[in-house]
Write a protein that holds these residues in place. Structure first.
Motif, PDB file in Angstrom:
ATOM      1  N   UNK A 154       0.857  -1.179   0.000  1.00  0.00           N
ATOM      2  CA  UNK A 154       0.000   0.000   0.000  1.00  0.00           C
ATOM      3  C   UNK A 154       0.898   1.236   0.000  1.00  0.00           C
ATOM      4  N   UNK A 155       0.489   2.233  -0.742  1.00  0.00           N
ATOM      5  CA  UNK A 155       1.262   3.465  -0.855  1.00  0.00           C
ATOM      6  C   UNK A 155       1.098   4.308   0.402  1.00  0.00           C
ATOM      7  N   UNK A 156       2.223   4.712   0.981  1.00  0.00           N
ATOM      8  CA  UNK A 156       2.213   5.607   2.139  1.00  0.00           C
ATOM      9  C   UNK A 156       2.480   7.047   1.717  1.00  0.00           C
ATOM     10  N   UNK A 157       3.314   7.211   0.687  1.00  0.00           N
ATOM     11  CA  UNK A 157       3.672   8.545   0.208  1.00  0.00           C
ATOM     12  C   UNK A 157       4.071   8.452  -1.259  1.00  0.00           C
ATOM     13  N   UNK A 158       3.642   9.458  -2.030  1.00  0.00           N
ATOM     14  CA  UNK A 158       4.047   9.571  -3.426  1.00  0.00           C
ATOM     15  C   UNK A 158       4.186  11.056  -3.729  1.00  0.00           C
ATOM     16  N   UNK A 159       5.262  11.445  -4.411  1.00  0.00           N
ATOM     17  CA  UNK A 159       5.452  12.857  -4.726  1.00  0.00           C
ATOM     18  C   UNK A 159       4.542  13.269  -5.884  1.00  0.00           C
ATOM     19  N   UNK A 160       4.424  14.562  -6.104  1.00  0.00           N
ATOM     20  CA  UNK A 160       3.494  15.101  -7.089  1.00  0.00           C
ATOM     21  C   UNK A 160       3.823  14.619  -8.502  1.00  0.00           C
ATOM     22  N   UNK A 161       5.093  14.615  -8.859  1.00  0.00           N
ATOM     23  CA  UNK A 161       5.479  14.180 -10.211  1.00  0.00           C
ATOM     24  C   UNK A 161       5.139  12.705 -10.436  1.00  0.00           C
ATOM     25  N   UNK A 162       5.459  11.857  -9.464  1.00  0.00           N
ATOM     26  CA  UNK A 162       5.129  10.432  -9.580  1.00  0.00           C
ATOM     27  C   UNK A 162       3.629  10.224  -9.629  1.00  0.00           C
ATOM     28  N   UNK A 163       2.885  10.986  -8.817  1.00  0.00           N
ATOM     29  CA  UNK A 163       1.428  10.858  -8.816  1.00  0.00           C
ATOM     30  C   UNK A 163       0.866  11.262 -10.175  1.00  0.00           C
ATOM     31  N   UNK A 164       1.437  12.265 -10.781  1.00  0.00           N
ATOM     32  CA  UNK A 164       0.994  12.698 -12.104  1.00  0.00           C
ATOM     33  C   UNK A 164       1.181  11.586 -13.135  1.00  0.00           C
TER      34      UNK A 164
END
Length: 120
Positions: A85-95
């Protein structure tokens, strides 16, 4: 809500891309089975000697210069598969991940529902 219900709220996308799990100095190349806005499922690497009390970084290489990187926690372990499960993802990766999921969902309403679920 059970883990089963949580998994079903986010559509899984069957996707194959070079993927690596990282924990400190340790690295495991893994076969990506599927990915969602909330996590990923990979084929269990051999040997699998991770510290299960610590989080991992998962890196999915979409292209030579494009990757999705997220901090993940092991949620379930099976003899041949590992679910994170994802705990954190940066904005660029989320995009990048958003675009990947969007391209694989036929319904834009479904994409908006998943984004709302993720934010809540």
């Amino acid at each position: 809500m059970s883990d089963h219900d949580e998994r079903r709220r986010f559509r899984r996308i069957d996707f194959d891309a070079p993927t690596e799990l990282r924990q400190g100095d340790r690295r495991w190349p893994v076969k990506l089975l599927d990915v969602s806005l909330k996590g990923l499922l990979v084929k269990r690497p051999e040997p699998w000697d991770a510290d299960l009390t610590q989080d991992f970084d998962a890196v999915i290489h979409l292209d030579r210069d494009v990757r999705v990187q997220m901090q993940v926690e092991l949620r379930h372990e099976e003899p041949s598969r590992l679910g994170f499960i994802c705990l954190y993802i940066d904005v660029e990766s989320m995009s990048h991940l958003h675009r990947l999921v969007e391209l694989n969902l036929a319904d834009s309403t479904e994409m908006m529902r998943e984004l709302r679920e993720l934010i809540e």
